[in-house]
Design a protein around this motif. Structure first.
Motif, PDB file in Angstrom:
ATOM      1  N   UNK A   1       0.809  -1.295   0.114  1.00 37.31           N
ATOM      2  CA  UNK A   1      -0.175   0.036   0.048  1.00 37.31           C
ATOM      3  C   UNK A   1       0.988   1.344  -0.127  1.00 37.31           C
ATOM      4  N   UNK A   2       2.152   1.489   0.602  1.00 32.16           N
ATOM      5  CA  UNK A   2       2.817   2.306   0.731  1.00 32.16           C
ATOM      6  C   UNK A   2       3.198   2.628  -0.935  1.00 32.16           C
ATOM      7  N   UNK A   3       3.556   1.800  -1.479  1.00 33.23           N
ATOM      8  CA  UNK A   3       4.002   2.061  -3.024  1.00 33.23           C
ATOM      9  C   UNK A   3       2.866   2.444  -3.753  1.00 33.23           C
ATOM     10  N   UNK A   4       1.621   2.270  -3.606  1.00 33.24           N
ATOM     11  CA  UNK A   4       0.673   2.606  -4.132  1.00 33.24           C
ATOM     12  C   UNK A   4       0.447   4.332  -3.701  1.00 33.24           C
ATOM     13  N   UNK A   5       0.619   4.708  -2.530  1.00 29.84           N
ATOM     14  CA  UNK A   5       0.392   5.811  -1.750  1.00 29.84           C
ATOM     15  C   UNK A   5       1.475   6.836  -2.646  1.00 29.84           C
ATOM     16  N   UNK A   6       2.773   6.271  -2.417  1.00 30.66           N
ATOM     17  CA  UNK A   6       3.826   6.932  -3.329  1.00 30.66           C
ATOM     18  C   UNK A   6       3.557   7.620  -4.723  1.00 30.66           C
ATOM     19  N   UNK A   7       2.864   6.475  -5.470  1.00 31.55           N
ATOM     20  CA  UNK A   7       2.422   6.715  -6.979  1.00 31.55           C
ATOM     21  C   UNK A   7       1.478   7.840  -6.817  1.00 31.55           C
ATOM     22  N   UNK A   8       0.412   7.535  -5.989  1.00 32.09           N
ATOM     23  CA  UNK A   8      -0.462   8.632  -6.092  1.00 32.09           C
ATOM     24  C   UNK A   8      -0.050  10.086  -5.545  1.00 32.09           C
ATOM     25  N   UNK A   9       1.015  10.264  -4.770  1.00 34.99           N
ATOM     26  CA  UNK A   9       1.515  11.343  -4.590  1.00 34.99           C
ATOM     27  C   UNK A   9       2.247  11.849  -5.815  1.00 34.99           C
ATOM     28  N   UNK A  10       2.688  11.294  -6.591  1.00 35.92           N
ATOM     29  CA  UNK A  10       3.270  11.778  -8.024  1.00 35.92           C
ATOM     30  C   UNK A  10       2.001  12.096  -8.820  1.00 35.92           C
ATOM     31  N   UNK A  11       1.002  11.682  -8.605  1.00 30.68           N
ATOM     32  CA  UNK A  11      -0.171  12.367  -9.418  1.00 30.68           C
ATOM     33  C   UNK A  11      -0.840  13.620  -8.834  1.00 30.68           C
ATOM     34  N   UNK A  12      -0.446  14.044  -7.743  1.00 27.17           N
ATOM     35  CA  UNK A  12      -0.983  15.226  -7.195  1.00 27.17           C
ATOM     36  C   UNK A  12       0.090  16.341  -7.184  1.00 27.17           C
ATOM     37  N   UNK A  13       1.304  16.158  -7.857  1.00 28.02           N
ATOM     38  CA  UNK A  13       2.031  17.257  -8.335  1.00 28.02           C
ATOM     39  C   UNK A  13       1.496  18.114  -9.364  1.00 28.02           C
ATOM     40  N   UNK A  14       1.068  19.285  -9.180  1.00 25.28           N
ATOM     41  CA  UNK A  14       0.516  20.185 -10.130  1.00 25.28           C
ATOM     42  C   UNK A  14       1.435  21.406 -10.093  1.00 25.28           C
ATOM     43  N   UNK A  15       1.047  21.983 -11.487  1.00 25.13           N
ATOM     44  CA  UNK A  15       1.812  23.421 -11.668  1.00 25.13           C
ATOM     45  C   UNK A  15       1.204  24.315 -10.693  1.00 25.13           C
ATOM     46  N   UNK A  16      -0.024  24.585 -10.311  1.00 24.11           N
ATOM     47  CA  UNK A  16      -0.598  25.295  -9.371  1.00 24.11           C
ATOM     48  C   UNK A  16      -0.310  25.063  -8.002  1.00 24.11           C
ATOM     49  N   UNK A  17      -0.163  25.766  -6.839  1.00 24.77           N
ATOM     50  CA  UNK A  17      -0.250  25.468  -5.643  1.00 24.77           C
ATOM     51  C   UNK A  17      -1.546  25.143  -5.021  1.00 24.77           C
ATOM     52  N   UNK A  18      -2.239  23.899  -4.898  1.00 21.31           N
ATOM     53  CA  UNK A  18      -3.420  23.729  -4.755  1.00 21.31           C
ATOM     54  C   UNK A  18      -3.507  23.228  -3.206  1.00 21.31           C
ATOM     55  N   UNK A  19      -4.329  23.421  -2.527  1.00 18.34           N
ATOM     56  CA  UNK A  19      -4.702  23.033  -1.233  1.00 18.34           C
ATOM     57  C   UNK A  19      -5.386  21.463  -1.260  1.00 18.34           C
ATOM     58  N   UNK A  20      -4.750  20.738  -0.303  1.00 18.09           N
ATOM     59  CA  UNK A  20      -5.182  19.178  -0.605  1.00 18.09           C
ATOM     60  C   UNK A  20      -5.677  18.862   0.828  1.00 18.09           C
ATOM     61  N   UNK A  21      -6.931  18.276   0.817  1.00 21.13           N
ATOM     62  CA  UNK A  21      -7.591  17.934   2.152  1.00 21.13           C
ATOM     63  C   UNK A  21      -7.583  16.371   2.280  1.00 21.13           C
TER      64      UNK A  21
ATOM     65  N   UNK B   1       6.903  12.855  -0.780  1.00 20.58           N
ATOM     66  CA  UNK B   1       7.386  13.345  -2.103  1.00 20.58           C
ATOM     67  C   UNK B   1       7.602  14.706  -1.857  1.00 20.58           C
ATOM     68  N   UNK B   2       9.111  15.130  -2.337  1.00 21.48           N
ATOM     69  CA  UNK B   2       9.487  16.463  -2.059  1.00 21.48           C
ATOM     70  C   UNK B   2       8.748  17.435  -2.817  1.00 21.48           C
ATOM     71  N   UNK B   3       8.061  17.342  -3.902  1.00 20.05           N
ATOM     72  CA  UNK B   3       7.511  17.994  -4.729  1.00 20.05           C
ATOM     73  C   UNK B   3       6.185  18.565  -4.145  1.00 20.05           C
ATOM     74  N   UNK B   4       5.789  18.102  -3.029  1.00 17.41           N
ATOM     75  CA  UNK B   4       4.403  18.550  -2.491  1.00 17.41           C
ATOM     76  C   UNK B   4       4.977  19.335  -1.285  1.00 17.41           C
ATOM     77  N   UNK B   5       4.030  20.380  -1.025  1.00 15.28           N
ATOM     78  CA  UNK B   5       4.400  21.374  -0.036  1.00 15.28           C
ATOM     79  C   UNK B   5       3.550  20.934   1.154  1.00 15.28           C
ATOM     80  N   UNK B   6       3.970  20.692   2.316  1.00 14.16           N
ATOM     81  CA  UNK B   6       3.332  20.471   3.570  1.00 14.16           C
ATOM     82  C   UNK B   6       2.393  21.401   3.787  1.00 14.16           C
ATOM     83  N   UNK B   7       2.640  22.885   3.617  1.00 11.46           N
ATOM     84  CA  UNK B   7       1.689  23.768   4.057  1.00 11.46           C
ATOM     85  C   UNK B   7       0.560  23.739   3.376  1.00 11.46           C
ATOM     86  N   UNK B   8       0.232  23.042   2.085  1.00 11.52           N
ATOM     87  CA  UNK B   8      -0.968  23.023   1.509  1.00 11.52           C
ATOM     88  C   UNK B   8      -2.001  21.729   1.821  1.00 11.52           C
TER      89      UNK B   8
END
Length: 248
Positions: A147-167, A203-210
């Motif tokens: 499941x961790x591998x799946x979660x990591x793959x999902x994290x790559x999908x969440x990287x976007x050009x615009x800094x969106x908030x994610x809940x 994933x270092x490309x995702x910002x914790x503040x978002x």
């Protein structure tokens, strides 16, 4: 002869009226320009000053010069333009969310995760629903290797050009949790949301503040809890990707 001389003496010389009228015209123009000068910058004011200097040195009539005062745009027109630009941004944002949904759907199809992973584009944003069997064992909140591998793959999908908030939202069914680690469904749902978020933020490309995580226990079901199928539907983690909001 004497009568003609007397008549000429009674006639007043009016030649002074011409320069006097020119002076009045210049003064009127000066007051108008000084009033408008409060709306223009120093460079424009210098242009006006140069025009006056030219007039005083025998140039053209000051009213013949190109206008140096900037046009003041009514505030209502500015508001209308801002609203129009805002609408364009919303359209573009919806398009990008749709493209993100297509990318996630492609991943789901490639991995054969449907219907355990589902996406929905709503007015609140793009929702990714992950059922219990993908990430967590029954009654647990720890994420194992696969499941961790799946979660990591999902994290790559969440990287976007615009800094969106994610809940990240954790949900359970109405079956009580009695484990020592998770004495109620509140703890269980919250732990699932937080643990999943932690893996995503590796994933270092995702910002914790978002990001934010919360648990809703059993109180936001999407199906009936009277059947095994309905309870399985309710045991889920949802990822809500919000529309882009400009920083204040």
């Amino acid at each position: 002869m004497s009568k003609r001389r007397k008549k000429d003496e009674d006639h007043v010389d009016e030649s002074w009226l011409i320069p006097y009228a020119d002076i009045l015209t210049l003064l009127l123009a000066l007051f108008i320009v000084l009033f408008a000068a409060s709306e223009i910058d120093a460079q424009k004011f210098k242009q006006i000053s140069d025009s006056f200097n030219s007039e005083l040195q025998g140039g053209k009539n000051i009213l013949d010069h190109e206008a140096a005062v900037e046009t003041v745009i009514p505030q209502e027109l500015i508001k209308q333009e801002e609203a129009r630009n805002s609408d364009i941004s919303m359209e573009q944002d919806f398009k990008e969310l749709s493209e993100l949904q297509e990318k996630i759907e492609g991943y789901i199809e490639e991995k054969g995760f449907s219907p355990r992973l589902q996406t929905t584009l709503t007015s609140k944003g793009l929702v990714l629903k992950i059922t219990e069997g993908i990430l967590f064992p029954p009654g647990g909140a720890n994420i194992s290797a696969e499941p961790r591998k799946v979660a990591q793959e999902i994290s790559n999908l969440l990287v976007t050009d615009l800094p969106r908030e994610i809940l990240i939202e954790g949900h359970t069914d109405n079956v009580p949790s009695h484990s020592i680690e998770y004495p109620t469904n509140w703890e269980l749902s919250t732990a699932r949301a937080i643990n999943f978020m932690k893996v995503l933020l590796e994933n270092q490309d995702l910002k914790p503040q978002n990001f934010s995580a919360t648990g809703y226990s059993e109180y936001r079901p999407i199906a009936t809890n009277n059947t095994a199928k309905g309870r399985a539907e309710n045991r889920r983690v949802e990822v809500l990707i919000l529309p882009y909001q400009k920083p204040n």
